[in-house]
Design an enzyme around this catalytic site. Structure first.
Site, PDB file in Angstrom:
ATOM      1  N   HIS A  32       0.850  -1.186   0.000  1.00  0.00           N
ATOM      2  CA  HIS A  32       0.000   0.000   0.000  1.00  0.00           C
ATOM      3  C   HIS A  32       0.890   1.242   0.000  1.00  0.00           C
ATOM      4  CE1 HIS A  32      -2.399   2.979   2.606  1.00  0.00           C
ATOM      5  NE2 HIS A  32      -2.898   3.056   1.383  1.00  0.00           N
ATOM      6  N   HIS A  76       2.058  11.616  -1.580  1.00  0.00           N
ATOM      7  CA  HIS A  76       1.053  11.128  -0.648  1.00  0.00           C
ATOM      8  C   HIS A  76       0.078  12.262  -0.340  1.00  0.00           C
ATOM      9  CE1 HIS A  76      -0.957   9.153   2.609  1.00  0.00           C
ATOM     10  NE2 HIS A  76      -0.144   8.117   2.567  1.00  0.00           N
TER      11      HIS A  76
END
Length: 309
Positions: A32, A76
């Site tokens: 992930h 991110h």
């Protein structure tokens, strides 16, 4: 340049028996936010870079992509929070590893956060040499039983599978496969309590699609009025475990029982915590022994201490 096709594979993804197994009937461990490497940042989800991830056994690389001044960057949420560099450089590392490991099939899942045109992704793949290694399906949407075997993919030299959550276009870049969500469904993400196997998102028939379980536990937090979630490192010893309540093994078995077929992809954070436990789960589901020739990377002391807390 791209690696030349490797013919007549006798070992596929570490096992001879997987060569005759359909891609649609194989379980892979995924990282992930593969790019988000940091043991200390709130935006970190992994401790080791993509090369080490692949070496240790990760076979699905999930990433978030953003437009940063015209360049596709691995970021991110925001590139101001964590910027891991360009997609092209990342794909170059993947290509280098694949050339050194010709009997492996690897999957990428790209989250196109800024709706970047798919042709820009195609240009990055070409520049990195992954375009000629990429698998192109016969049509934009294929069912779980229409996938080739791992051996066939390796024999043809098309052993990179790429899914994109939005913006894919089969007519322009056919090897970047639409996943939102015509070819795959997934379980809930940003879980802060307990995992289940409910269908979270799909635009198709989940009984005929590949599926992913999101097995990374988060903890809710806030700074002032801004709410956010971060990986629950204190629970990693349980979350990444082979068995027991809250474990990866338990969710995989629950989903297998519920749908009469195993998950295709299992996304985890800080995969190395558990010393290979996440890979042991996948091996058990695939019916192959988990017998690594070398140990996987060790969890950094900070992660080990946190996981054991």
């Amino acid at each position: 340049s791209a690696a030349a096709p490797h013919r007549r594979a006798t070992t596929c993804n570490g096992s001879p028996s997987l060569c005759t197994r359909s891609y649609g009937n194989t379980t892979f461990v995924g990282a992930h936010d593969s790019f988000a490497v940091s043991p200390t940042s709130l935006a970190g989800n992994q401790d080791y870079d993509v090369t080490q991830q692949l070496t240790d056994g990760i076979r699905m690389l999930q990433n978030q992509l953003h437009n940063s001044s015209g360049t596709i960057e691995l970021c991110h949420t925001s590139c101001d929070l964590l910027d891991a560099g360009s997609l092209e450089a990342y794909l170059g590392k993947v290509n280098t590893w694949l050339k050194a490991n010709p009997d492996e099939v690897v999957t990428l899942l790209l989250v196109n956060s800024d709706d970047i045109d798919v042709t820009q992704f195609g240009a990055a793949y070409t520049a990195a040499g992954l375009d000629t290694l990429s698998y192109t399906p016969p049509q934009a949407a294929i069912t779980v039983d229409q996938w080739p075997t791992l051996g066939e993919m390796i024999d043809q030299g098309t052993r990179v599978v790429t899914f994109m959550d939005s913006g894919a276009d089969f007519t322009t870049v056919p090897y970047i496969i639409d996943v939102e969500f015509s070819n795959m469904w997934e379980t809930p993400f940003d879980v802060t309590t307990s995992f289940d196997c409910s269908v979270n998102r799909t635009h198709g028939d989940p009984t005929t699609q590949l599926y992913t379980i999101n097995h990374f536990l988060d903890t809710a937090g806030s700074i002032g009025s801004i709410a956010f979630s971060t990986p629950d490192k204190s629970a990693l010893g349980t979350t990444n475990a082979v068995s027991g309540p809250g474990s990866l093994g338990a969710q995989a078995e629950e989903c297998l029982a519920e749908y009469s077929r195993a998950p295709n992809f299992m996304l985890v954070d800080f995969y190395e915590v558990g010393a290979g436990s996440v890979f042991e789960v996948a091996a058990g589901i695939n019916g192959v022994p988990y017998a690594p020739t070398t140990p996987i990377a060790s969890a950094p002391s900070s992660a080990t201490q946190t996981a054991a807390a």
